[in-house]
Each structure stands twice: as C-alpha cells, then as structure tokens.
Design a protein around this motif. Structure first.
Motif, PDB file in Angstrom:
ATOM      1  N   GLU A  52       0.731  -1.095  -0.002  1.00 11.73           N
ATOM      2  CA  GLU A  52       0.115  -0.040  -0.048  1.00 11.73           C
ATOM      3  C   GLU A  52       0.780   1.300   0.014  1.00 11.73           C
ATOM      4  O   GLU A  52       0.138   2.481   0.037  1.00 11.73           O
ATOM      5  CB  GLU A  52      -1.075   0.059   1.190  1.00 11.73           C
ATOM      6  CG  GLU A  52      -1.956  -1.237   1.107  1.00 11.73           C
ATOM      7  CD  GLU A  52      -3.021  -1.141   2.228  1.00 11.73           C
ATOM      8  OE1 GLU A  52      -2.672  -0.424   3.278  1.00 11.73           O
ATOM      9  OE2 GLU A  52      -4.014  -2.050   2.122  1.00 11.73           O
ATOM     10  N   LYS A  53       2.039   1.009   0.052  1.00 10.54           N
ATOM     11  CA  LYS A  53       3.043   2.196   0.018  1.00 10.54           C
ATOM     12  C   LYS A  53       3.463   2.469  -1.435  1.00 10.54           C
ATOM     13  O   LYS A  53       4.555   2.304  -1.799  1.00 10.54           O
ATOM     14  CB  LYS A  53       4.230   1.922   0.994  1.00 10.54           C
ATOM     15  CG  LYS A  53       3.874   1.798   2.396  1.00 10.54           C
ATOM     16  CD  LYS A  53       5.297   2.021   3.284  1.00 10.54           C
ATOM     17  CE  LYS A  53       4.904   1.948   4.577  1.00 10.54           C
ATOM     18  NZ  LYS A  53       6.111   1.767   5.292  1.00 10.54           N
ATOM     19  N   VAL A  54       2.267   3.278  -2.281  1.00  4.31           N
ATOM     20  CA  VAL A  54       2.903   3.514  -3.662  1.00  4.31           C
ATOM     21  C   VAL A  54       2.899   4.876  -3.567  1.00  4.31           C
ATOM     22  O   VAL A  54       2.439   5.766  -3.324  1.00  4.31           O
ATOM     23  CB  VAL A  54       1.382   3.012  -4.287  1.00  4.31           C
ATOM     24  CG1 VAL A  54       1.556   3.105  -5.987  1.00  4.31           C
ATOM     25  CG2 VAL A  54       1.108   1.553  -4.255  1.00  4.31           C
ATOM     26  N   LEU A  55       3.948   5.104  -4.281  1.00  3.60           N
ATOM     27  CA  LEU A  55       4.743   6.467  -4.600  1.00  3.60           C
ATOM     28  C   LEU A  55       4.040   7.185  -5.764  1.00  3.60           C
ATOM     29  O   LEU A  55       3.968   8.265  -5.861  1.00  3.60           O
ATOM     30  CB  LEU A  55       6.162   6.535  -4.423  1.00  3.60           C
ATOM     31  CG  LEU A  55       6.730   5.919  -3.258  1.00  3.60           C
ATOM     32  CD1 LEU A  55       8.293   5.597  -3.311  1.00  3.60           C
ATOM     33  CD2 LEU A  55       6.489   6.785  -2.100  1.00  3.60           C
ATOM     34  N   LEU A  56       3.879   6.401  -6.691  1.00  4.74           N
ATOM     35  CA  LEU A  56       3.594   6.957  -8.061  1.00  4.74           C
ATOM     36  C   LEU A  56       2.871   5.910  -8.881  1.00  4.74           C
ATOM     37  O   LEU A  56       3.089   4.657  -8.767  1.00  4.74           O
ATOM     38  CB  LEU A  56       4.783   7.325  -8.931  1.00  4.74           C
ATOM     39  CG  LEU A  56       4.707   7.934 -10.402  1.00  4.74           C
ATOM     40  CD1 LEU A  56       5.370   8.986 -10.661  1.00  4.74           C
ATOM     41  CD2 LEU A  56       4.866   6.905 -11.361  1.00  4.74           C
ATOM     42  N   LEU A  57       1.766   6.048  -9.458  1.00  6.16           N
ATOM     43  CA  LEU A  57       1.076   5.304 -10.363  1.00  6.16           C
ATOM     44  C   LEU A  57       0.545   5.997 -11.771  1.00  6.16           C
ATOM     45  O   LEU A  57       0.101   7.085 -11.667  1.00  6.16           O
ATOM     46  CB  LEU A  57      -0.352   4.905  -9.602  1.00  6.16           C
ATOM     47  CG  LEU A  57      -1.221   3.926 -10.270  1.00  6.16           C
ATOM     48  CD1 LEU A  57      -0.606   2.504  -9.828  1.00  6.16           C
ATOM     49  CD2 LEU A  57      -2.686   4.059  -9.699  1.00  6.16           C
ATOM     50  N   LYS A  58       1.116   5.030 -12.788  1.00  6.32           N
ATOM     51  CA  LYS A  58       0.735   5.400 -13.976  1.00  6.32           C
ATOM     52  C   LYS A  58      -0.120   4.493 -14.780  1.00  6.32           C
ATOM     53  O   LYS A  58       0.102   3.396 -14.890  1.00  6.32           O
ATOM     54  CB  LYS A  58       2.141   5.643 -14.692  1.00  6.32           C
ATOM     55  CG  LYS A  58       1.707   6.400 -16.163  1.00  6.32           C
ATOM     56  CD  LYS A  58       3.097   6.158 -17.127  1.00  6.32           C
ATOM     57  CE  LYS A  58       2.646   6.799 -18.451  1.00  6.32           C
ATOM     58  NZ  LYS A  58       1.445   6.121 -19.191  1.00  6.32           N
ATOM     59  N   ASP A  59      -1.339   4.849 -15.396  1.00  6.75           N
ATOM     60  CA  ASP A  59      -2.198   4.281 -16.307  1.00  6.75           C
ATOM     61  C   ASP A  59      -1.945   4.921 -17.392  1.00  6.75           C
ATOM     62  O   ASP A  59      -1.265   5.732 -17.906  1.00  6.75           O
ATOM     63  CB  ASP A  59      -3.447   4.112 -15.713  1.00  6.75           C
ATOM     64  CG  ASP A  59      -4.116   5.232 -15.460  1.00  6.75           C
ATOM     65  OD1 ASP A  59      -3.487   6.209 -15.734  1.00  6.75           O
ATOM     66  OD2 ASP A  59      -5.215   5.301 -14.956  1.00  6.75           O
ATOM     67  N   LYS A  60      -3.019   4.381 -18.457  1.00  2.53           N
ATOM     68  CA  LYS A  60      -2.820   4.976 -19.924  1.00  2.53           C
ATOM     69  C   LYS A  60      -3.210   6.523 -20.007  1.00  2.53           C
ATOM     70  O   LYS A  60      -2.629   7.059 -20.733  1.00  2.53           O
ATOM     71  CB  LYS A  60      -4.107   4.025 -20.381  1.00  2.53           C
ATOM     72  CG  LYS A  60      -3.926   2.758 -20.829  1.00  2.53           C
ATOM     73  CD  LYS A  60      -4.937   1.974 -21.605  1.00  2.53           C
ATOM     74  CE  LYS A  60      -5.139   0.567 -21.405  1.00  2.53           C
ATOM     75  NZ  LYS A  60      -6.268  -0.175 -22.145  1.00  2.53           N
ATOM     76  N   ASN A  61      -3.917   6.878 -19.340  1.00  4.08           N
ATOM     77  CA  ASN A  61      -4.218   8.408 -19.363  1.00  4.08           C
ATOM     78  C   ASN A  61      -3.635   9.238 -18.308  1.00  4.08           C
ATOM     79  O   ASN A  61      -3.405  10.438 -18.799  1.00  4.08           O
ATOM     80  CB  ASN A  61      -5.773   8.584 -19.030  1.00  4.08           C
ATOM     81  CG  ASN A  61      -6.597   7.561 -20.110  1.00  4.08           C
ATOM     82  OD1 ASN A  61      -6.060   7.527 -21.276  1.00  4.08           O
ATOM     83  ND2 ASN A  61      -7.781   7.079 -19.682  1.00  4.08           N
ATOM     84  N   SER A  62      -3.408   8.748 -17.229  1.00  2.00           N
ATOM     85  CA  SER A  62      -2.789   9.895 -16.335  1.00  2.00           C
ATOM     86  C   SER A  62      -1.687   9.275 -15.455  1.00  2.00           C
ATOM     87  O   SER A  62      -1.398   8.152 -15.416  1.00  2.00           O
ATOM     88  CB  SER A  62      -3.981  10.186 -15.368  1.00  2.00           C
ATOM     89  OG  SER A  62      -4.454   9.113 -14.667  1.00  2.00           O
TER      90      SER A  62
END
Length: 146
Positions: A52-62
């Motif tokens: 749960e310690k996610v610093l950055l998340l990139k998907d298709k749009n954002s």
C-alpha cells in the motif's frame, strides 16, 4: 543491495501501467506479470501480499503522484519462491597490524510476481496478507474507597 530481476527488458511500449512502490526500505518499479526479487518476507509460497506504500501510479491516461503515498492504491503480489542471492566477499585489513578478516554474505530474497495494480476501492481479490492490530479498550472500573 539487490537488483530487481525482470522477466523481460523494460520497454516504453509495454509501460502503459506501472507503479513505483516502497518495500524493504527500497523503491521498486512494478509492472504487471513481472517478477522481482525483494528482501525476505515472512510469507509462504503462493501467498498473496498487498503493498500500500505506492509513491507513483501511471495508467494509460494519467500519472498520480502521492504526498508521500497515493491514497487507495494497491499492488497485489504473489510469492513465487524464496532464494538466496549470490555470495559477496567482505575483506577487512588493518595495515601494519597483521589483522586480516575475510567474511562472506548471501542475502536472503523472496521472488514475487506482480498480479495486479489498482487505484481506488475496487480491487480484484482481497485475500491479502495484512498485519493489522486492533486495540480493544476495556472500560475502567472505579475503585471505591471506604
């Protein structure tokens, strides 16, 4: 330090969904359906683990950047195996003192496979291994003095 092992090389065209998360005191670039070697975890093979310690998340749009962590972002991992890293040699010497010391070290590792990366309250399977401690408050009894 241990390097993460990928099943294939990082490529820009397959990087539509990835996350950077913190685990074992290090930051890793996680992609779905790839495996990584991280420091030894207290889990058995085939166990599910949630980061749960996610610093950055990139998907298709954002791209979502946390302050310091992204809220409601989760990475589902499955433990594949436990192994040991290659041996490193540590040699210590004090000049002019006839003191030599040669030691070896093999780091204990856990190989994990990334199953899913999700943002929000909707997740696939929630059979994760989380350590939560609930404190029960007991009502205080009054001591009467006679």
């Amino acid at each position: 330090m241990t390097n993460s092992k990928n099943s294939s090389n990082n490529s820009s065209k397959s990087g539509e969904l990835y996350a950077i998360a913190e685990t074992s005191g290090q930051q890793f670039w996680f992609e779905v359906d790839r495996y990584y070697d991280i420091d030894r975890l207290n889990a058995k093979e085939k166990d599910k683990i949630t980061l749960e310690k996610v610093l950055l998340l990139k998907d298709k749009n954002s791209i979502t950047i946390g302050k310091p962590y992204v809220k409601d972002a989760k990475i589902e991992l499955e433990v594949v195996s436990h192994k040991r890293d290659k041996k490193i040699l540590v040699y210590k010497m004090r000049p002019k003192k006839k003191t030599r010391r040669k030691m070896g070290h093999r780091q204990e590792l856990t190989r994990v496979m990334v199953k899913s990366i999700s943002l929000g309250k909707i997740t696939s399977k929630s059979s994760s291994k989380k350590e939560t401690v609930k404190k029960e408050t007991k009502p205080k009894t009054e001591k009467s003095t006679n």
